[in-house]
Every structure is written in C-alpha cells, then in structure tokens.
Enzyme design. Sequence first.
Site, PDB file in Angstrom:
ATOM      1  N   TYR A  12       3.872   4.658   5.803  1.00 44.16           N
ATOM      2  CA  TYR A  12       3.208   4.896   4.522  1.00 44.16           C
ATOM      3  C   TYR A  12       2.102   5.934   4.721  1.00 44.16           C
ATOM      4  O   TYR A  12       0.921   5.600   4.887  1.00 44.16           O
ATOM      5  CB  TYR A  12       2.613   3.609   3.958  1.00 44.16           C
ATOM      6  CG  TYR A  12       3.609   2.502   3.711  1.00 44.16           C
ATOM      7  CD1 TYR A  12       4.980   2.758   3.656  1.00 44.16           C
ATOM      8  CD2 TYR A  12       3.180   1.193   3.538  1.00 44.16           C
ATOM      9  CE1 TYR A  12       5.882   1.739   3.433  1.00 44.16           C
ATOM     10  CE2 TYR A  12       4.082   0.168   3.305  1.00 44.16           C
ATOM     11  CZ  TYR A  12       5.426   0.443   3.257  1.00 44.16           C
ATOM     12  OH  TYR A  12       6.325  -0.571   3.043  1.00 44.16           O
ATOM     13  N   GLN A  18      10.306  -9.765   5.393  1.00 39.45           N
ATOM     14  CA  GLN A  18      10.001  -8.974   4.205  1.00 39.45           C
ATOM     15  C   GLN A  18      11.273  -8.272   3.735  1.00 39.45           C
ATOM     16  O   GLN A  18      11.761  -7.353   4.383  1.00 39.45           O
ATOM     17  CB  GLN A  18       8.910  -7.940   4.497  1.00 39.45           C
ATOM     18  CG  GLN A  18       8.529  -7.145   3.259  1.00 39.45           C
ATOM     19  CD  GLN A  18       7.398  -6.154   3.473  1.00 39.45           C
ATOM     20  OE1 GLN A  18       7.305  -5.155   2.758  1.00 39.45           O
ATOM     21  NE2 GLN A  18       6.542  -6.414   4.456  1.00 39.45           N
ATOM     22  N   ASP A  64      -0.302  -5.423   2.827  1.00 38.48           N
ATOM     23  CA  ASP A  64       0.854  -4.952   3.585  1.00 38.48           C
ATOM     24  C   ASP A  64       0.857  -3.429   3.643  1.00 38.48           C
ATOM     25  O   ASP A  64       0.752  -2.758   2.618  1.00 38.48           O
ATOM     26  CB  ASP A  64       2.150  -5.444   2.935  1.00 38.48           C
ATOM     27  CG  ASP A  64       3.377  -4.975   3.709  1.00 38.48           C
ATOM     28  OD1 ASP A  64       3.631  -5.518   4.786  1.00 38.48           O
ATOM     29  OD2 ASP A  64       4.054  -4.042   3.223  1.00 38.48           O
ATOM     30  N   THR A  83       0.787  -1.233   0.000  1.00 42.12           N
ATOM     31  CA  THR A  83       0.000   0.000   0.000  1.00 42.12           C
ATOM     32  C   THR A  83       0.817   1.279   0.000  1.00 42.12           C
ATOM     33  O   THR A  83       0.253   2.366   0.099  1.00 42.12           O
ATOM     34  CB  THR A  83      -0.939   0.020   1.219  1.00 42.12           C
ATOM     35  OG1 THR A  83      -0.154  -0.020   2.417  1.00 42.12           O
ATOM     36  CG2 THR A  83      -1.912  -1.159   1.191  1.00 42.12           C
TER      37      THR A  83
END
Length: 294
Positions: free
Chosen positions: A50, A172, A45, A16
Amino acid sequence: MTPLGIGAAGRIGLGTAPLAFKDVTAQQAIATIHTALDHGVRLIDTAAAYTRAGIDAYAETVVAKALAQRSDRADVLVATKGGHRRAGDDFPVDASPAALRADCDRSLRALGVDRIGLYQLHHVDPRVPLVDSIGALLDLRSAGKIAEIGLSNVSIAQIDQARGLAPIASVQNRLSLAERADLPTARHCADLGIAYLAYQPLGGSGARPVDVHVASAAERHGVSTEQVWLAWLLAQGEHIVALVGSSRPATIVDSARAAELALTPAELGCTVSTPLDRASFPPLSAADAGHDLY
C-alpha cells in the site's frame, strides 16, 4: 471478544489502502486514523504494497506518524503484510523466505516498532512452497520481530496446511453482503478459533448496488446503507472484523457505528438483488482491489 482479543467495540477495522491509492493528503489520512481510533477502532490494517509510485511504505509511514501522536498507541493492533510489493505500476508477489524477511524489516522501520502485532502473508506465491513461506514467518516470530502470524487471500486447504506448520491468528479474505462465496472459509475459521478479517466489506471499489431490502432496513433503523452492509457481515460470527477502507473521517465514523447495529432475523436473511457489476468499475491494481474506496 474476537480471537485477536480486540473486543466487540473493535470489530470495525480501518483498511489503509485508500490512504495510499486515493488522492488523499497526509494530513487527511492522519485525521482519518485519529477519528477511527476516537470512535472505537482498534485494528489498523496496512501492507508493504500500500504505497505510492516511487515512495517506499507510504501507508505504513502514515500509520506510524498518526500513532506517534496517540497516548492510546498500546491499545491499537497494527496488522501489516509482506510478500507483495509495488514496483512502479506493477504489484509482484514474492513470498520467498528472503523476500519476507526483507519485507518485515522494512515494515518494522516504516512503522517505527520493534515488533509487529500481526504480520500476514499477503498472497500465497505459486512459485514458493507454502511450507517455506510459513517457515519464514515462524523464524520472524521466533526472532521477536512479529507477535502473530496471519494469512490473506487463502483457501480452506491452505489454511489447514498452514495450521499444521504454525499457529495462525487470522485470515483476511474478501466477504460482503453481495459477495458471499467465502462464507464457508469464515465459518471454518470460527471452528478453528481464527479471526476472520473481511476486506471489501462494502463490496469493493465503485458504486454499491442500490437494493430495496438494504435501503428499507437502513430507513427502519435510521442509519446509512453502509451500516446495514457491515452489520450483516458482523452478524455472521463474533470472530469477524470488517476492514473498511475509509479515506475521510466522516466515513469511518459512520462505519464504526455499525458495530452497535442489531439487524432483525428477517433483515439478516436479505440478499442484494442487484449483483455487483465489476465490469463497470475502474481498473484496480492487485493491491487496492482488496479494499473499499469509501
């Protein structure tokens, strides 16, 4: 079935970061999330970092709004991250226990949940012993605020150190057809039964190199070159989930189809002959550098 239990159909995840960093309306972002879920995506995710300047937890809030409209909300694994935030145009790392606790509480509020399915340490903080950061995540798990612990942007040594302190569900890191340096880490995760969430699965922001091998494979299968990139990545192990940073419904539809694409052994052996020229890419922040703006 991946180690996260989301099944083969969910091996394409939605990243995202572009929903926050690109000029995308909230309406388009929510439509992209709905389309992703309608086409089999089961992992979203996001991260505290973000967000847009002057706005707190933008991407997490958009995810919450989209999922509030879904009857299948319980089938979706939302993964978010702490220890890395936005401060104006800067993206400082702070993985101290106090910061991780505060980040987690903010994410819980933004996502509108009592417990986060997968909570990841966004970056190892060189100023904070890893044992302290992992200890904070263990405390959050014991308190019922997070279900699983994940790591991001880590080495094999850091994974092994963290595993000695807590159960680690996922890692990740960056991995793609063009950038394979982290393949040993992905294989290490397979040996340990840890899910590997690959960011930049399409090579990252900017134009992907046009490669004759990839283009030929795409033509033979009647698919996009992006699907070939993603299918190659998924073929590296059943524990791998590709996190595609889509910002439009059409692109996540195309990416989701890669989960069904089986490449031949010869196609899996191909390489991108033109290396990525990162010097030609636009400057990226520490947060959005990890995602394909696709």
